[in-house]
Design a protein around this motif. Structure first.
Motif, PDB file in Angstrom:
ATOM      1  N   ARG A 109      37.010  45.015  45.694  1.00  0.00           N
ATOM      2  CA  ARG A 109      36.063  46.114  45.493  1.00  0.00           C
ATOM      3  C   ARG A 109      34.874  46.006  46.443  1.00  0.00           C
ATOM      4  NH1 ARG A 109      35.352  48.215  39.276  1.00  0.00           N
ATOM      5  NH2 ARG A 109      37.545  48.710  38.888  1.00  0.00           N
ATOM      6  N   GLU A 165      44.464  48.489  42.611  1.00  0.00           N
ATOM      7  CA  GLU A 165      44.266  48.956  41.240  1.00  0.00           C
ATOM      8  C   GLU A 165      45.000  50.248  40.919  1.00  0.00           C
ATOM      9  OE1 GLU A 165      40.257  48.763  39.745  1.00  0.00           O
ATOM     10  OE2 GLU A 165      39.650  47.386  41.346  1.00  0.00           O
ATOM     11  N   VAL A 172      41.624  55.119  41.309  1.00  0.00           N
ATOM     12  CA  VAL A 172      40.444  55.091  42.166  1.00  0.00           C
ATOM     13  C   VAL A 172      40.217  56.449  42.827  1.00  0.00           C
ATOM     14  CG1 VAL A 172      41.665  54.313  44.242  1.00  0.00           C
ATOM     15  CG2 VAL A 172      39.235  53.807  43.987  1.00  0.00           C
ATOM     16  N   ARG A 200      40.128  40.939  42.401  1.00  0.00           N
ATOM     17  CA  ARG A 200      39.686  42.297  42.072  1.00  0.00           C
ATOM     18  C   ARG A 200      38.243  42.514  42.509  1.00  0.00           C
ATOM     19  NH1 ARG A 200      40.734  46.107  37.571  1.00  0.00           N
ATOM     20  NH2 ARG A 200      38.798  47.144  36.991  1.00  0.00           N
ATOM     21  N   ARG A 201      37.388  41.531  42.219  1.00  0.00           N
ATOM     22  CA  ARG A 201      35.978  41.638  42.590  1.00  0.00           C
ATOM     23  C   ARG A 201      35.814  41.644  44.108  1.00  0.00           C
ATOM     24  NH1 ARG A 201      34.412  37.524  40.136  1.00  0.00           N
ATOM     25  NH2 ARG A 201      34.242  36.053  41.875  1.00  0.00           N
ATOM     26  N   LEU A 224      31.336  53.516  46.162  1.00  0.00           N
ATOM     27  CA  LEU A 224      32.174  52.791  45.196  1.00  0.00           C
ATOM     28  C   LEU A 224      31.371  52.298  44.003  1.00  0.00           C
ATOM     29  CD1 LEU A 224      34.540  50.869  47.629  1.00  0.00           C
ATOM     30  CD2 LEU A 224      35.069  52.841  46.185  1.00  0.00           C
ATOM     31  N   VAL A 236      40.922  49.387  47.281  1.00  0.00           N
ATOM     32  CA  VAL A 236      41.020  49.428  45.817  1.00  0.00           C
ATOM     33  C   VAL A 236      42.286  50.164  45.383  1.00  0.00           C
ATOM     34  CG1 VAL A 236      39.825  50.027  43.683  1.00  0.00           C
ATOM     35  CG2 VAL A 236      38.503  49.423  45.716  1.00  0.00           C
ATOM     36  N   PHE A 247      32.364  53.528  40.174  1.00  0.00           N
ATOM     37  CA  PHE A 247      32.774  52.653  39.077  1.00  0.00           C
ATOM     38  C   PHE A 247      31.670  52.398  38.054  1.00  0.00           C
ATOM     39  CE2 PHE A 247      35.946  51.528  42.331  1.00  0.00           C
ATOM     40  CZ  PHE A 247      37.095  51.723  41.574  1.00  0.00           C
TER      41      PHE A 247
END
Length: 418
Positions: free
Chosen positions: A135, A327, A331, A131-132, A374, A323, A378
């Motif tokens: 992104r 996810e 997004v 996930r990290r 981004l 993303v 977020f």
């Protein structure tokens, strides 16, 4: 702006069946992105040059128009892409090849969901790490493989025979439907300055993907906007079949249902959800725009239908899609809200609807720095979970359906009067 800009491709690019390892160099006939181009900044004493309009090649090879600041930003982004690539390769060495294809906790409720009782620390660690990493951006060479995995497209394709796509395309040959007629009308208008997409081979490839899906799901058929999405998928995924399955997973799993049907019910729902989220997360902007009589759907409809492919610079669009496929559609709301929030002070000073549109479009077209957008989306926008979005959609769907029924009854009444 990515949606109408060209990039140089060879004429014989045919993504229909070509496959190769992501670890090898693509054949010479494939479109490749050059990251070696550098642009000179103005010499000292030439400050006005920063405001001049210049044409240059962006990170995906499209010829775009911007200013020298945009060029300098792209040079910095290009270097960060290299650095991020080295991070991915290092993880390949430490975790093993294709570590990101292992079971994980799905962020978008897709195929990768696992039960809490079977949760292992390694799975959790990989999920958080992935996930990290996503992104921060997927390296261009890995995008096809990563997207197919995290989106669930590879899993979806595995449920049908290997010959499914080829047989589908053969079955559609020579058939004419309202969807195929609209597709044929839109093909020449899809990135018309793009050499390959404007070629006979490119349009034939895009047509097969769009027509194929229109027969796979006759309820969706074809909707304007899908041509831009499918075209960009073709350029990224390299093969028609991969692009087809990415389009399928987008419409069937990632995005809200009925977004591209004849009634555009899902699209209307998303616009209402976005309007409410703007009021919650940017109350001053929402109140000011409402007082002006500005409807956010004037700009947001295209954003959501084309998934920002006609709005943001190409690499920024692909970073949003990184993303999106991992996810889910939340997004899109984060990014849309961020574009408004980034220009809050300017929007609050504006008194004319046309100026609002100009500010938002200009801002989006010059967002060459994906990390800026981004990070803002977020970190500066309140947290939104998929469950939160789902609940909001259900509430708005009731309103949209009631309005649609009311319009239908009104039309039927008018027909009876006639």
């Amino acid at each position: 702006m990515f949606g109408i800009q060209p990039r140089d491709l060879v004429d014989d690019f045919n993504p229909r069946r070509r496959r190769w390892s992501l670890w090898t160099t693509p054949p010479a006939s494939m479109p490749t992105t050059s990251h070696n181009t550098r642009y000179k900044v103005p010499r000292k004493g030439h400050a006005n040059a920063y405001h001049l309009s210049v044409k240059f090649e962006d990170l995906c090879g499209f010829m775009v128009e911007g200013n020298v600041d945009d060029v300098n930003v792209l040079n910095e982004v290009r270097e960060r892409i290299r650095e991020q690539g080295r991070v991915w390769w290092a993880l390949e060495a430490s975790k093993g090849a294709n570590w990101y294809l292992q079971p994980r906790i799905s962020s978008n409720g897709g195929e990768g969901v696992i039960r809490a009782t079977s949760l292992k620390l390694s799975v959790l660690t990989n999920t958080v790490t992935l996930r990290r990493l996503i992104r921060k951006g997927v390296p261009p060479a890995l995008r096809p493989k990563v997207w197919l995995s995290v989106s669930g497209a590879a899993k979806k394709r595995s449920t049908v025979p290997e010959t499914y796509y080829d047989e589908l395309i053969r079955a559609t040959e020579g058939k004419t439907t309202p969807a195929t007629r609209q597709i044929d009308h839109d093909l020449p208008r899809t990135f018309p300055c793009h050499p390959w997409l404007n070629s006979e081979a490119g349009q034939a490839s895009l047509r097969r993907v769009l027509v194929g899906y229109s027969f796979r799901d006759s309820e969706v058929g074809y909707c304007q906007g899908l041509n831009y999405v499918a075209a960009l998928l073709l350029l990224v995924m390299k093969t028609e079949e991969d692009a087809f399955w990415m389009l399928a997973v987008l419409l069937e799993n990632v995005l809200v249902s009925d977004c591209y049907t004849d009634t555009l019910t899902g699209c209307h729902v998303e616009q209402r959800v976005f309007r409410d989220l703007l009021a919650k997360n940017c109350p001053r902007i929402a109140a000011h725009l409402e007082a002006m009589g500005f409807d956010v759907s004037l700009v947001a409809t295209e954003w959501f239908l084309c998934l920002f492919s006609k709005t943001l610079p190409s690499e920024t669009t692909l970073r949003v899609w990184d993303v999106l496929f991992n996810e889910g559609a939340k997004v899109l709301f984060h990014v849309a809200l961020a574009i408004f929030k980034m220009r809050e002070d300017d929007l609050l000073r504006i008194q004319h609807i046309g100026d609002v549109i100009d500010v938002l479009q200009t801002t989006a077209h010059h967002l060459y720095e994906p990390d800026e957008l981004l990070t803002f989306a977020f970190d500066k926008i309140g947290s939104m979970t998929t469950n939160t979005i789902t609940k909001e959609r259900k509430k708005q769907e009731t309103v949209v359906m009631a309005e649609r029924d009311q319009r239908t009854r009104r039309l039927n009444s008018l027909k009876m009067d006639v």
